[in-house]
Design a protein around this motif. Structure first.
Motif, PDB file in Angstrom:
ATOM      1  N   PHE A   1       0.838  -1.194   0.000  1.00  0.00           N
ATOM      2  CA  PHE A   1       0.000   0.000   0.000  1.00  0.00           C
ATOM      3  C   PHE A   1       0.881   1.256   0.000  1.00  0.00           C
TER       4      PHE A   1
ATOM      5  N   PRO B   1       0.363   5.325   0.125  1.00  0.00           N
ATOM      6  CA  PRO B   1      -0.570   6.463   0.180  1.00  0.00           C
ATOM      7  C   PRO B   1      -0.280   7.447  -0.955  1.00  0.00           C
TER       8      PRO B   1
ATOM      9  N   ALA C   1      -0.757  10.444  -1.234  1.00  0.00           N
ATOM     10  CA  ALA C   1      -0.326  11.780  -0.827  1.00  0.00           C
ATOM     11  C   ALA C   1       1.097  11.769  -0.268  1.00  0.00           C
TER      12      ALA C   1
ATOM     13  N   THR D   1       4.533  11.570  -1.109  1.00  0.00           N
ATOM     14  CA  THR D   1       5.351  11.647  -2.314  1.00  0.00           C
ATOM     15  C   THR D   1       6.587  10.758  -2.254  1.00  0.00           C
ATOM     16  N   ALA D   2       7.261  10.775  -1.115  1.00  0.00           N
ATOM     17  CA  ALA D   2       8.481   9.976  -1.015  1.00  0.00           C
ATOM     18  C   ALA D   2       8.173   8.502  -1.256  1.00  0.00           C
TER      19      ALA D   2
ATOM     20  N   VAL E   1       5.541   7.304  -2.935  1.00  0.00           N
ATOM     21  CA  VAL E   1       5.118   7.136  -4.331  1.00  0.00           C
ATOM     22  C   VAL E   1       6.347   7.013  -5.235  1.00  0.00           C
ATOM     23  N   CYS E   2       7.373   7.808  -4.916  1.00  0.00           N
ATOM     24  CA  CYS E   2       8.569   7.801  -5.760  1.00  0.00           C
ATOM     25  C   CYS E   2       9.458   6.584  -5.508  1.00  0.00           C
ATOM     26  N   ASN E   3       9.418   6.077  -4.299  1.00  0.00           N
ATOM     27  CA  ASN E   3      10.405   5.064  -3.937  1.00  0.00           C
ATOM     28  C   ASN E   3       9.884   3.650  -3.744  1.00  0.00           C
TER      29      ASN E   3
ATOM     30  N   MET F   1      -0.772  12.971  -8.818  1.00  0.00           N
ATOM     31  CA  MET F   1       0.522  12.361  -8.513  1.00  0.00           C
ATOM     32  C   MET F   1       0.547  10.899  -8.958  1.00  0.00           C
TER      33      MET F   1
ATOM     34  N   TYR G   1      -1.430   9.464 -11.118  1.00  0.00           N
ATOM     35  CA  TYR G   1      -1.570   9.440 -12.573  1.00  0.00           C
ATOM     36  C   TYR G   1      -0.188   9.516 -13.247  1.00  0.00           C
ATOM     37  N   HIS G   2       0.640  10.437 -12.763  1.00  0.00           N
ATOM     38  CA  HIS G   2       1.964  10.585 -13.360  1.00  0.00           C
ATOM     39  C   HIS G   2       2.909   9.454 -12.953  1.00  0.00           C
ATOM     40  N   ALA G   3       2.806   9.020 -11.709  1.00  0.00           N
ATOM     41  CA  ALA G   3       3.690   7.945 -11.238  1.00  0.00           C
ATOM     42  C   ALA G   3       3.463   6.673 -12.055  1.00  0.00           C
TER      43      ALA G   3
ATOM     44  N   HIS H   1       5.505   6.650 -15.043  1.00  0.00           N
ATOM     45  CA  HIS H   1       6.946   6.839 -14.885  1.00  0.00           C
ATOM     46  C   HIS H   1       7.673   5.525 -15.137  1.00  0.00           C
TER      47      HIS H   1
ATOM     48  N   MET I   1       7.082   2.809   6.921  1.00  0.00           N
ATOM     49  CA  MET I   1       6.082   3.853   6.724  1.00  0.00           C
ATOM     50  C   MET I   1       5.244   4.024   7.988  1.00  0.00           C
TER      51      MET I   1
ATOM     52  N   SER J   1      10.682  15.791   2.151  1.00  0.00           N
ATOM     53  CA  SER J   1      11.705  15.296   1.239  1.00  0.00           C
ATOM     54  C   SER J   1      11.081  14.611   0.020  1.00  0.00           C
ATOM     55  N   SER J   2      11.694  14.816  -1.142  1.00  0.00           N
ATOM     56  CA  SER J   2      11.238  14.252  -2.429  1.00  0.00           C
ATOM     57  C   SER J   2      10.017  14.955  -2.999  1.00  0.00           C
ATOM     58  N   ASP J   3       9.530  15.960  -2.297  1.00  0.00           N
ATOM     59  CA  ASP J   3       8.331  16.638  -2.780  1.00  0.00           C
ATOM     60  C   ASP J   3       8.698  18.062  -3.209  1.00  0.00           C
TER      61      ASP J   3
ATOM     62  N   LEU K   1      11.161  14.523  -8.149  1.00  0.00           N
ATOM     63  CA  LEU K   1      11.305  14.027  -9.511  1.00  0.00           C
ATOM     64  C   LEU K   1      10.434  14.882 -10.438  1.00  0.00           C
TER      65      LEU K   1
ATOM     66  N   PHE L   1       8.062  14.149 -12.509  1.00  0.00           N
ATOM     67  CA  PHE L   1       6.613  13.920 -12.545  1.00  0.00           C
ATOM     68  C   PHE L   1       5.926  14.484 -11.301  1.00  0.00           C
TER      69      PHE L   1
ATOM     70  N   ALA M   1       2.955  17.106 -11.445  1.00  0.00           N
ATOM     71  CA  ALA M   1       1.687  16.790 -10.769  1.00  0.00           C
ATOM     72  C   ALA M   1       1.287  17.910  -9.815  1.00  0.00           C
ATOM     73  N   ARG M   2       2.240  18.411  -9.045  1.00  0.00           N
ATOM     74  CA  ARG M   2       1.935  19.463  -8.063  1.00  0.00           C
ATOM     75  C   ARG M   2       1.548  20.767  -8.770  1.00  0.00           C
TER      76      ARG M   2
END
Lengths: 295, 340, 95
Positions: free
Chosen positions: A10, A12, A14, A16-17, A19-21, A49, A51-53, A56, B1, C12-14, C69, C71, C75-76
């Motif tokens: 899972f 979230p 919102a 970002t870290a 979602v990216c990692n 976010m 949508y773009h991820a 990627h 997390m 971080s990363s945002d 990144l 994207f 997005a933001r």
């Protein structure tokens, strides 16, 4: 080849870290969440976010699922518009009580797929989170060829049952049994719920061993650190691998020599057994126990 | 997390929740600020692990549990405070915190204005101080004695005029700053207008509109609730440091003039701090001599703005007329007429 | 564009993006990055391209980058623009 989905992480929408990692942790499936983990004020931003991820390159080689908001909320259709276009492999239905819940989602997805000319069918995963859902699980599991599995959502389920979760998990016995039977009868996968206490490693191990023993294909996770633990538990034993090698070898030998019947240790080896052996070897590869060339 | 972490935002009306913030701040050896309107808290399950507040355009009372440092919680708090400020259309912001957090806030777009006693920092998210300093530099005058007065003048009395006249006499040039904040009985526009009229005969004075950097709610929030005796000594020191290092040095100020303060303990204490901080030879900018000028009296009582306000309430216009300049008297009487 | 808006976080990363309407018909960018200045030009280009795609000008964009990144920035920024316009993406027009 059968798709392994031992771990569904899972993420979230919102965060970002994460979602990216998330891909770094190599879960079998990354499950972006637009529902409960996202605050109302961030629904729009999280949707963009994700949508773009989805598009990627880091998520090109990993299966992606998205838990969208219910279709009867103001966010549901917007979520679906975005993530189908983003290319999600799977849509996780937030709360599935009836066959109609699945069919409604299916037709909403079909409409979008048609609009954008997407030919690859988006799969569905139904989360069973209520007594009604558990009772209807058999029909739900069979109602759509898009369904790749059904999953237990334990938090809402225990609330609906007017009980709470315990370490032993006895309150989930009936639901787990029903969901597993419904999934197996429909020849789709079955997934267990998130383990609630991220700090309790031993409890997590006990629960994974338990649900693996029941026959579940995998489990949802919120903590990336749990992935390798879970994969280790799902890994086949040396004995199982050894047996699988022998079965596959015997089958290959029989085919090469034009033998109609495969036998091993005097017992007949039929197609389901061969399939089982192949599954075990693939799982062993996925678990990093053997290399692909060893096969 | 951290799936168990939740963020909430609430206003100061939520007394129970504010009390929990107070307890959390106590635990982290930070003072609660009485002017906070919006609170942000982060909880892990039921335990508070971080908090922050927004008061006007100032972010303050930002704290993170000692055991939870290094997890980016402070950034979560600042994000939510920033969101809260922006939805209220407050874009130019200040921030109070402790020096150990400077780098976090720099990374959030804030610049350091001043640091005081290794205990408190004031930052802003604009370049306003820089432009203000440029403006001050352009108003710089040459001379051996460059004096300054900072006054609220609520409203302008003969006592104020005496102070300005004395300072003007003793200076080559005098920079007179008027507290800008509209937190007093008389509006800023009226206060400065009365000063302008009252000192029109003086030729060596520049009248400055105050700014966020001189006795403002940003630099010195507790000044405006001093009646409640809650002036925070640290804030007073910070205000004086900002004055010396960030403003006075750009005008080449050598002397600061103040009226003696026989009654108000708070102001008296401020004046003491003023001497200590402005005259300190080890400061990073040139020291400023503090000159106290005795207040003039009428009927054996010192003239003060608070006395004017009291006389107004008592409708004692006769005595009032004798302690304010004609321009102030005219203005006050017009107000009395309008009220009727 | 009519309103001011913001999106993102300082974590971080945002990236934290604030946008404000301005009089002139241009795109004004203020970029602050806690990471390398190396990427400043790329970020600016990305912002200009994204706004062009969306047909937005007369805008001041304030960017506080925390190592996001591409994207994420996109997005933001899109989220901020949609918020400023009080609309949601019309997906039907995009592919």
């Amino acid at each position: 080849m059968m798709k392994f989905r031992r771990s569904m992480l899972f993420v979230p929408g919102a965060n970002t870290a994460m979602v990216c990692n998330a891909f770094v942790y190599k879960p079998d499936t990354v499950m972006f969440d637009l529902e409960d983990s996202v605050a109302l004020s961030e629904k729009d931003s999280a949707r963009l976010m994700v949508y773009h991820a989805l598009q990627h390159f880091t998520y090109k080689d990993i299966e992606t699922a998205v838990r969208v908001n219910p279709l009867d909320s103001v966010f549901g259709h917007l979520d679906l518009q975005a993530v189908i276009r983003g290319g999600a492999d799977i849509i996780r239905l937030p709360k599935t009580d009836t066959v109609d819940d699945v069919l409604d989602m299916q037709s909403a997805i079909e409409k979008i797929e048609k609009e954008i000319g997407r030919t690859k069918k988006t799969k569905l995963l139904a989360a069973i989170e209520s007594a009604e859902g558990v009772v209807n699980a058999v029909q739900i599991a069979r109602c759509s060829d898009r369904l790749m599995g059904i999953a237990l959502g334990a938090e809402d389920y225990v609330r609906d049952l007017r009980t709470q979760r315990t370490k032993e998990g006895t309150e989930l016995t009936a639901a787990r049994a029903q969901i597993l039977l419904a999934a197996r009868a429909a020849k789709i996968q079955a997934f267990d719920s998130v383990f609630p206490d991220v700090r309790d490693k031993e409890g997590f191990i006990r629960e994974v061993e338990h649900v693996r023993g029941l026959g579940f294909d995998g489990k949802s996770l919120v903590n990336p650190n749990q992935i390798s633990i879970l994969h280790d538990i799902y890994a086949p034993s040396e004995k199982e691998i050894d047996w699988a090698y022998e079965v596959v070898e015997a089958a290959a030998h029989a085919e090469k020599n034009g033998l109609g019947v495969v036998s091993l240790d005097g017992k007949m080896v039929d197609a389901p057994i061969i399939a089982r052996a192949e599954f075990t070897l693939e799982l062993a590869i996925a678990s990093g126990l053997i290399g692909e060339e060893d096969e | 997390m951290n799936s168990t972490i939740s963020v909430s935002e609430f206003d100061s009306g939520n007394i129970r929740r504010v009390k929990k913030v107070q307890e959390f701040l106590d635990k982290n050896e930070l003072d609660m600020s009485p002017d906070i309107e919006v609170f942000v808290t982060i909880k892990d399950e039921d335990d508070m692990i971080a908090c922050g507040g927004l008061a006007g355009k100032v972010l303050k009372c930002i704290a993170v549990d000692n055991n939870r440092r290094g997890q980016g919680l402070i950034l979560k708090v600042v994000t939510h405070l920033l969101n809260a400020a922006l939805v209220r259309d407050r874009k130019e912001l200040f921030l109070f915190s402790t020096p150990k957090n400077i780098e976090f806030f720099r990374d959030c777009g804030f610049r350091l204005i001043e640091e005081c006693d290794d205990e408190i920092i004031l930052m802003e998210n604009t370049k306003n101080l820089e432009s203000y300093q440029k403006k001050l530099t352009s108003l710089k005058k040459d001379g051996d004695v460059i004096g300054t007065i900072v006054m609220n003048a609520n409203p302008f009395t003969l006592g104020h005029r005496y102070l300005v006249e004395e300072a003007s006499k003793r200076s080559d040039w005098l920079h007179l700053f008027v507290v800008r904040e509209d937190a007093s009985e008389f509006k800023f526009a009226d206060r400065i207008e009365l000063i302008k009229k009252g000192i029109s005969n003086l030729k060596n004075v520049t009248l400055h509109e105050g700014s966020d950097y001189i006795i403002s709610k940003a630099t010195f929030p507790t000044y405006f609730i001093k009646d409640k005796g809650q002036v925070n000594e640290l804030h007073a020191k910070l205000d004086l440091n900002v004055f010396r290092n960030q403003l006075a040095s750009f005008l080449g100020i050598t002397h600061r003039f103040v009226g003696t303060e026989p009654y108000c303990k708070v102001t008296n204490n401020y004046n003491k701090n003023m001497k200590k901080i402005l005259e300190d030879p080890s400061g990073k900018t040139a020291p400023i001599e503090v000159v106290e000028i005795d207040r003039i009296e009428f009927a054996e009582q010192p003239i003060s703005a608070s006395r004017v306000r009291a006389l107004l309430k008592e409708n004692n216009y006769e005595e009032l007329e004798s302690i304010v300049p004609p321009s102030t008297y005219e203005f006050l009487m017009k107000g009395v007429q309008d009220d009727k | 564009m009519i309103n001011s808006a913001h999106a993102g976080t300082l974590e971080s990363s945002d990236v934290y993006i604030q946008i404000n309407p301005i009089e002139e018909d241009i795109v004004e960018i203020e970029l602050h990055s806690s990471v390398a200045e190396l990427y400043d030009d790329m970020i600016e280009e990305l912002i200009r391209d994204t706004l062009k795609e969306m047909g937005v000008t007369g805008i001041n964009v304030h960017v506080q980058d925390k190592g996001a990144l591409d994207f994420v920035i996109k997005a933001r920024l899109q989220a901020a623009v949609f918020r400023a316009c009080g609309t949601v993406p019309s997906w039907e027009e995009q592919s």
